[in-house]
Design a protein around this motif. Sequence first.
Motif, PDB file in Angstrom:
ATOM      1  N   PHE A   1      -6.467   2.738  -8.133  1.00  0.00           N
ATOM      2  CA  PHE A   1      -5.833   1.424  -8.296  1.00  0.00           C
ATOM      3  C   PHE A   1      -4.890   0.973  -6.845  1.00  0.00           C
ATOM      4  N   ALA A   2      -4.200   2.203  -6.460  1.00  0.00           N
ATOM      5  CA  ALA A   2      -3.321   2.238  -5.104  1.00  0.00           C
ATOM      6  C   ALA A   2      -4.360   1.629  -3.972  1.00  0.00           C
ATOM      7  N   SER A   3      -5.635   2.227  -3.747  1.00  0.00           N
ATOM      8  CA  SER A   3      -6.711   1.797  -3.145  1.00  0.00           C
ATOM      9  C   SER A   3      -6.975   0.268  -3.031  1.00  0.00           C
ATOM     10  N   LEU A   4      -7.252  -0.161  -4.508  1.00  0.00           N
ATOM     11  CA  LEU A   4      -7.575  -1.399  -4.646  1.00  0.00           C
ATOM     12  C   LEU A   4      -6.504  -2.410  -4.219  1.00  0.00           C
ATOM     13  N   VAL A   5      -5.242  -2.244  -4.624  1.00  0.00           N
ATOM     14  CA  VAL A   5      -4.219  -3.015  -4.050  1.00  0.00           C
ATOM     15  C   VAL A   5      -4.331  -3.016  -2.532  1.00  0.00           C
TER      16      VAL A   5
ATOM     17  N   THR B   1       0.834  -1.125  -0.012  1.00  0.00           N
ATOM     18  CA  THR B   1       0.038  -0.001  -0.055  1.00  0.00           C
ATOM     19  C   THR B   1       0.889   1.315   0.037  1.00  0.00           C
ATOM     20  N   SER B   2       1.716   1.274   0.752  1.00  0.00           N
ATOM     21  CA  SER B   2       2.713   2.603   0.859  1.00  0.00           C
ATOM     22  C   SER B   2       3.511   2.728  -0.462  1.00  0.00           C
ATOM     23  N   TRP B   3       4.107   1.743  -0.991  1.00  0.00           N
ATOM     24  CA  TRP B   3       4.879   1.715  -2.236  1.00  0.00           C
ATOM     25  C   TRP B   3       3.818   2.302  -3.346  1.00  0.00           C
ATOM     26  N   SER B   4       2.776   1.922  -3.288  1.00  0.00           N
ATOM     27  CA  SER B   4       1.482   1.927  -4.473  1.00  0.00           C
ATOM     28  C   SER B   4       1.242   3.236  -4.176  1.00  0.00           C
ATOM     29  N   PHE B   5       0.883   4.042  -3.214  1.00  0.00           N
ATOM     30  CA  PHE B   5       0.482   5.383  -2.939  1.00  0.00           C
ATOM     31  C   PHE B   5       1.613   6.420  -3.197  1.00  0.00           C
ATOM     32  N   ALA B   6       2.964   5.956  -2.944  1.00  0.00           N
ATOM     33  CA  ALA B   6       4.161   6.502  -3.009  1.00  0.00           C
ATOM     34  C   ALA B   6       4.342   6.958  -4.543  1.00  0.00           C
ATOM     35  N   GLY B   7       4.386   5.876  -5.292  1.00  0.00           N
ATOM     36  CA  GLY B   7       4.613   5.600  -6.788  1.00  0.00           C
ATOM     37  C   GLY B   7       3.250   6.484  -7.689  1.00  0.00           C
ATOM     38  N   LEU B   8       2.235   5.757  -7.410  1.00  0.00           N
ATOM     39  CA  LEU B   8       0.938   6.147  -7.902  1.00  0.00           C
ATOM     40  C   LEU B   8       0.520   7.481  -7.514  1.00  0.00           C
ATOM     41  N   GLY B   9       0.650   7.910  -6.456  1.00  0.00           N
ATOM     42  CA  GLY B   9       0.256   9.071  -6.021  1.00  0.00           C
ATOM     43  C   GLY B   9       1.260  10.418  -6.515  1.00  0.00           C
ATOM     44  N   PHE B  10       2.385  10.084  -6.717  1.00  0.00           N
ATOM     45  CA  PHE B  10       3.607  10.917  -7.378  1.00  0.00           C
ATOM     46  C   PHE B  10       2.729  11.281  -8.967  1.00  0.00           C
ATOM     47  N   LEU B  11       2.479  10.119  -9.656  1.00  0.00           N
ATOM     48  CA  LEU B  11       2.032  10.194 -10.755  1.00  0.00           C
ATOM     49  C   LEU B  11       0.800  10.835 -10.985  1.00  0.00           C
TER      50      LEU B  11
ATOM     51  N   TRP C   1      -3.044 -11.100   4.225  1.00  0.00           N
ATOM     52  CA  TRP C   1      -1.634 -10.693   4.618  1.00  0.00           C
ATOM     53  C   TRP C   1      -1.274  -9.686   5.583  1.00  0.00           C
ATOM     54  N   HIS C   2      -2.672  -8.906   5.663  1.00  0.00           N
ATOM     55  CA  HIS C   2      -2.483  -7.504   6.446  1.00  0.00           C
ATOM     56  C   HIS C   2      -3.735  -7.475   7.318  1.00  0.00           C
ATOM     57  N   HIS C   3      -3.793  -6.869   8.306  1.00  0.00           N
ATOM     58  CA  HIS C   3      -4.920  -6.399   9.130  1.00  0.00           C
ATOM     59  C   HIS C   3      -5.169  -4.803   8.425  1.00  0.00           C
ATOM     60  N   TRP C   4      -6.491  -4.271   8.478  1.00  0.00           N
ATOM     61  CA  TRP C   4      -7.062  -3.144   8.086  1.00  0.00           C
ATOM     62  C   TRP C   4      -6.175  -2.078   8.608  1.00  0.00           C
ATOM     63  N   GLN C   5      -5.526  -2.109   9.844  1.00  0.00           N
ATOM     64  CA  GLN C   5      -4.726  -1.059  10.345  1.00  0.00           C
ATOM     65  C   GLN C   5      -3.474  -0.816   9.415  1.00  0.00           C
ATOM     66  N   ASP C   6      -2.873  -2.199   9.016  1.00  0.00           N
ATOM     67  CA  ASP C   6      -1.646  -1.839   8.498  1.00  0.00           C
ATOM     68  C   ASP C   6      -1.905  -1.290   7.032  1.00  0.00           C
ATOM     69  N   VAL C   7      -3.042  -1.732   6.562  1.00  0.00           N
ATOM     70  CA  VAL C   7      -3.286  -0.897   5.112  1.00  0.00           C
ATOM     71  C   VAL C   7      -3.507   0.490   5.415  1.00  0.00           C
ATOM     72  N   PHE C   8      -4.016   1.048   6.329  1.00  0.00           N
ATOM     73  CA  PHE C   8      -4.581   2.332   6.557  1.00  0.00           C
ATOM     74  C   PHE C   8      -3.094   3.121   6.841  1.00  0.00           C
ATOM     75  N   ALA C   9      -2.412   2.460   7.494  1.00  0.00           N
ATOM     76  CA  ALA C   9      -1.060   3.276   8.033  1.00  0.00           C
ATOM     77  C   ALA C   9      -0.024   3.153   6.829  1.00  0.00           C
ATOM     78  N   GLY C  10      -0.245   2.250   5.905  1.00  0.00           N
ATOM     79  CA  GLY C  10       0.770   2.162   4.600  1.00  0.00           C
ATOM     80  C   GLY C  10       0.210   3.342   3.843  1.00  0.00           C
ATOM     81  N   GLY C  11      -1.176   3.577   3.553  1.00  0.00           N
ATOM     82  CA  GLY C  11      -1.766   4.618   2.741  1.00  0.00           C
ATOM     83  C   GLY C  11      -1.263   6.000   3.139  1.00  0.00           C
TER      84      GLY C  11
END
Length: 322
Positions: A228-232, A189-199, A241-251
């Motif tokens: 797309f980053a949110s769907l990831v 989630t963090s990598w997705s939002f970092a790259g796609l957020g920049f895009l 593979w993750h709890h919802w808190q993990d995804v929220f923190a990654g975003g």
Amino acid sequence: MPWWDLGSLSRLKNFSGLFQNKMQEVQLGSHTVRSHGMTVARTHMHDWVILMLLGLIVVILNVIHPFYRFVGKDMMTDLKYPLKSNTVPVWAIPMYAVALPIAIFFIVYFRRRDVYDLHHAILGLLFSVLITGVITDAIKDAVGRPRPDFFWRCFPDGKDVYDQLGNVVCHGKKSVIKEGHKSFPSGHTSWSFAGLGFLSLYLSGKIKVFDRKGHVAKLCIVFLPLLFASLVGVSRVDDYWHHWQDVFAGGLLGWGPYAYFQVLEESRSVTQAATIVNGSNVQVTEARVENQEDETSIHGCMGLSLAHNSGSALEELESGRR
């Protein structure tokens, strides 16, 4: 015209000519990779060195063992989800979070022929992704939170074993167990939002989303990478593979810095605008004071002349009466 004014006028004409030539070079697309690529890379050599160090740190953080947190039997209730494969594999992350934005940057470059825009976009993207990766992996190793499928990673045969203190005694594959202690935060989630957020921010600037002309279709283009980053992130919860808190923190890790710098830039713009307004108000106030002083002096002179004229008129009237 004095000789010094002629010299200033000639220098001004030369400067304007040079400026027009530079503008023509930019318009003709002279800032290409072949003509200015090495100059730009040499100027930002230190930035690329820092990028390589960040990449090395990411590799080291993935190699070292995370903190093996105490996991008791009563904690296994929330850690018995089935062990599934990734819907979005790990190798796909650099494809859509790094390679895809860079491909779009090159498309824009071939249209505008601006190597500065290309270089700064790639540099900003890599800094965004690598800094986010370092922060994410460092927190993963420090926290060591078990994943929702930790039970089946630790006990692949379903037979749980605990020591005298009540901690788990895993007999599964070491690499699988090691990965089972990296739940918080979500790296996908963090990598997705970092790259796609920049895009998304890059596209919003290029297609001028906020030009106030009412083109809603532009917003749809900008929101696609974020969707797309949110769907990831959602897939990470669905795969257990993750709890919802993990995804929220990654975003937050991937997108939070953009919001912070946006607010910082807006506050800076407001401060600069207030400074300009205050400066103009001061100038207007000074101008008003000067005008009032001039009017006062004028009115004062007029008052004296009126008083002088009225005094002479009274004297004439009195002399006539006499």
